[in-house]
Design a protein around this motif. Structure first.
Motif, PDB file in Angstrom:
ATOM      1  N   UNK A  85       0.823  -1.209   0.000  1.00 41.70           N
ATOM      2  CA  UNK A  85       0.000   0.000   0.000  1.00 41.70           C
ATOM      3  C   UNK A  85       0.854   1.256   0.000  1.00 41.70           C
ATOM      4  N   UNK A  86       1.661   1.447  -1.044  1.00 43.45           N
ATOM      5  CA  UNK A  86       2.454   2.669  -1.126  1.00 43.45           C
ATOM      6  C   UNK A  86       1.557   3.902  -1.156  1.00 43.45           C
ATOM      7  N   UNK A  87       0.461   3.800  -1.906  1.00 41.25           N
ATOM      8  CA  UNK A  87      -0.512   4.899  -1.954  1.00 41.25           C
ATOM      9  C   UNK A  87      -1.673   4.543  -1.036  1.00 41.25           C
ATOM     10  N   UNK A  88      -1.921   5.380  -0.063  1.00 37.87           N
ATOM     11  CA  UNK A  88      -2.932   5.037   0.940  1.00 37.87           C
ATOM     12  C   UNK A  88      -3.716   6.285   1.323  1.00 37.87           C
ATOM     13  N   UNK A  89      -5.040   6.145   1.378  1.00 37.52           N
ATOM     14  CA  UNK A  89      -5.907   7.260   1.766  1.00 37.52           C
ATOM     15  C   UNK A  89      -6.443   7.033   3.165  1.00 37.52           C
ATOM     16  N   UNK A  90      -6.173   7.969   4.048  1.00 43.07           N
ATOM     17  CA  UNK A  90      -6.642   7.907   5.436  1.00 43.07           C
ATOM     18  C   UNK A  90      -7.939   8.712   5.566  1.00 43.07           C
ATOM     19  N   UNK A  91      -8.985   8.032   6.023  1.00 45.71           N
ATOM     20  CA  UNK A  91     -10.232   8.720   6.360  1.00 45.71           C
ATOM     21  C   UNK A  91     -10.369   8.868   7.868  1.00 45.71           C
ATOM     22  N   UNK A  92      -9.638   8.022   8.572  1.00 47.25           N
ATOM     23  CA  UNK A  92      -9.602   8.060  10.035  1.00 47.25           C
ATOM     24  C   UNK A  92      -8.285   8.722  10.448  1.00 47.25           C
TER      25      UNK A  92
END
Length: 650
Positions: free
Chosen positions: A468-475
């Motif tokens: 997961x080099x590219x990761x979106x955090x919603x928390x």
């Protein structure tokens, strides 16, 4: 084998009478593609009359150019090999919709449906469902209106029927254990109206072995233990009903460029150091069969070989495709130099996903690469792959660049060091790339940001390293768990923080060949490996109105798609990015030095919109910026001060 020259001559004359619009510069390229995509060629499927006609046409061209047989003990340019063939004339394809009241309707192949994955023998009758969450889905077919849940549907159900505007013809048999069937919108509407019922499928294809032929000739060199192989495949996927899959991009274009290169090299006064072998491969679409047999024979003849393969060319920029551990860096660097000098835009792709005939060279530890136009997958294996898609000036420029490369570097030998990999990692079986992408996305979604794994894809039986080099955090609590030192603003003016997107290159060295299958491992995180981070804010007045702040540690690739203008605000120079005709301001940026590192800080403001790109749904920003808005946003929110606080926390 000798085919009728009278038939080819008649076909050639008929097409020539239609005229070539750019005879002086591109006439030969256009002529070749017109002939190979004509009705008579009927899609050039190996084992059909159309393929035989293409073979004879190319053989005549090779002899006209003056190429010599590659074997001294024969006069033929045709190289026979055993080819596994599924005869379309003897295949059985029956799909029926059965209503609960007993009414049945047989679907028409090529109009109502076309299989995306084929079978030599498949027969089943199952209920269908339009609800992927149905409790009975494990014993049913799923009917989808788009691709957004394709991988999930494949995992849960017995097979998938999916709506497509046009039907692709991948020509793959027995590569999956579940059917994937493309259907028209009309069929989807019928199934939706029925809401329940059954689908009956009976698919059978007779497998046989036949003699097929590659075509190869050479320009003799001084050292006949060295060979430069220039190649392109000439077969395609045939026809379905009244629809001819003409294959202008895939790969009449590659053959046209190959012939153009061969004609120039054969007429050159240069005495090449290596044998220049020109080969048109057969059977590429049915599993790289022609090149498989050719490479095995060639490796016994020469001590030094490298291959430049041409596949699916229609314009620039191009991709140089190979495998990272199997191709010479010197070869790539020299090719890069010539492409730049020739003004051919390119990208190098060494992840091995795009499969073509170069793969059989690489599997035998021979330097090889394919040159292909970028983003070709949505364009090929469709009836719409016709000559109208071809940019002939671009093809001629690509041809000239490869000619220049051979003329400059024909006397250079490229070393090859093999990184031993289990053979199943580099299988040359062709499977729909879209399904591989769906598999990776599904498996990646199961991982946390710092986790990675090594898994086998059931679609193509190949192994994939997934992280997961590219990761979106919603928390944001989750973000702080991984990056506790990074400070950021939760609210900027009328915007509140919605998500944080991180690109971490995970710089630690990993020996992928020591990983256990399906085991989940953990990366050691370091801020030094964070290449970029984006803070995505939503307006408190309208959630679809966005402010995006992106911070890049390294200067991004030079932007040639926008017009740049400088604006000085509070002593800081900002770059404004306009569309080419300057009717839209799409974003702005500035550079900031912190602790010896230069960061590029970019901003965009606008409405979040969903759109389709290459058959997939993506989310983007429709900008609403103006120069006055840029000035107001910077001055009212003190943007640079807020960003500096974040940068200093790195």
């Amino acid at each position: 084998m000798k085919l009728s020259k009278i038939l080819i001559g008649t076909l050639f004359t008929a097409i020539m009478l239609a005229g070539c619009s750019k005879e002086a510069d591109y006439g030969q390229l256009e002529e070749t593609i017109k002939i190979l995509t004509s009705d008579e060629m009927d899609g050039r499927l190996t084992g059909t009359k159309g393929n035989d006609l293409a073979l004879s046409f190319i053989e005549d061209k090779f002899r006209e150019i003056g190429l010599e047989p590659i074997h001294a003990d024969t006069e033929t340019l045709l190289l026979q090999y055993p080819h596994k063939f599924f005869d379309p004339e003897k295949a059985n394809h029956q799909i029926q919709i059965l209503s609960n009241s007993g009414v049945s309707e047989e679907l028409i192949r090529g109009i109502d449906y076309l299989e995306k994955t084929g079978f030599s023998n498949y027969e089943n009758t199952l209920p269908f469902s339009l609800d992927i969450q149905s409790p009975d889905i494990e014993q049913a077919y799923v009917v989808l209106k788009d691709k957004s849940h394709l991988q999930e549907a494949l995992e849960k159900s017995q097979g998938v029927f999916i709506v497509e505007d046009t039907f692709a013809n991948p020509l793959v048999i027995n590569t999956m254990d579940k059917p994937v069937i493309q259907i028209s919108k009309d069929v989807y509407n019928k199934l939706q109206k029925m809401s329940s019922g059954q689908i009956q499928m009976n698919i059978a294809a007779e497998e046989k072995m036949m003699d097929a032929y590659n075509i190869a000739g050479k320009i003799p060199g001084r050292d006949q233990k060295k060979a430069i192989v220039l190649s392109a495949h000439f077969d395609h996927v045939g026809a379905v009903g009244d629809s001819i899959y003409r294959g202008a991009i895939d790969n009449a274009s590659g053959v046209a460029v190959l012939l153009d290169i061969a004609k120039s090299l054969a007429s050159s006064e240069i005495k090449y150091n290596s044998d220049i072998i020109i080969v048109a491969f057969n059977g590429e679409e049915s599993g790289l069969q022609g090149s498989h047999h050719f490479v095995q024979d060639l490796a016994d003849t020469y001590d030094s070989i490298y291959n430049i393969n041409l596949d699916s060319l229609y314009n620039a920029p191009v991709s140089i495709v190979s495998w990272e551990d199997e191709v010479s860096e010197d070869l790539l660097e020299d090719l890069h130099i010539v492409l730049k000098e020739s003004n051919v835009d390119f990208h190098t792709d060494l992840d091995g996903r795009l499969t073509s005939d170069h793969a059989n060279f690489l599997s035998n530890h021979i330097n090889a690469l394919t040159i292909a136009s970028q983003n070709v997958m949505p364009k090929i294996h469709h009836p719409s792959d016709t000559i109208e898609n071809i940019d002939f000036p671009a093809l001629k420029n690509i041809s000239n660049a490869i000619i220049k490369f051979i003329n400059q570097y024909h006397d250079k030998e490229y070393g090859h060091s093999h990184n031993p990999v289990d053979d199943h990692l580099n299988s040359s079986v062709q499977v729909d790339d879209e399904m591989n992408l769906d598999f990776e996305e599904t498996e990646r979604a199961k991982l946390n940001h710092n986790e990675y794994t090594f898994k086998q894809n059931p679609n193509d039986q190949m192994y994939y390293f997934i992280e997961n080099m590219r990761y979106t955090f919603k928390d944001f609590d989750e973000f702080r768990k991984y990056y506790p030192m990074i400070e950021y603003e939760s609210i900027i003016g009328d915007y509140y923080l919605n998500t944080i997107h991180v690109l971490n290159l995970f710089g630690e060295e990993i020996d992928r060949f020591k990983l256990e299958e399906d085991k989940v491992y953990t990366h050691d995180l370091s801020l030094d490996d964070v290449l970029s981070i984006s803070f995505n804010y939503s307006s408190i007045h309208d959630e679809k109105q966005k402010l995006v702040i992106s911070i890049d540690k390294e200067t991004p690739i030079e932007d040639t798609e926008h017009v740049h203008e400088e604006m000085l605000i509070d002593g800081i120079s900002y770059t404004l990015y306009y569309s080419v005709n300057k009717d839209k301001l799409v974003g702005f940026s500035y550079d900031q030095d912190v602790n010896g590192i230069t960061y590029r800080v970019s901003f965009t403001v606008g409405e979040e919109v969903d759109s389709e790109f290459e058959g997939r749904q993506i989310t983007g920003i429709k900008t609403t910026l103006s120069e006055e808005m840029v000035k107001s946003l910077i001055e009212d929110t003190h943007l640079n001060e807020l960003v500096l606080k974040t940068l200093e926390s790195f």
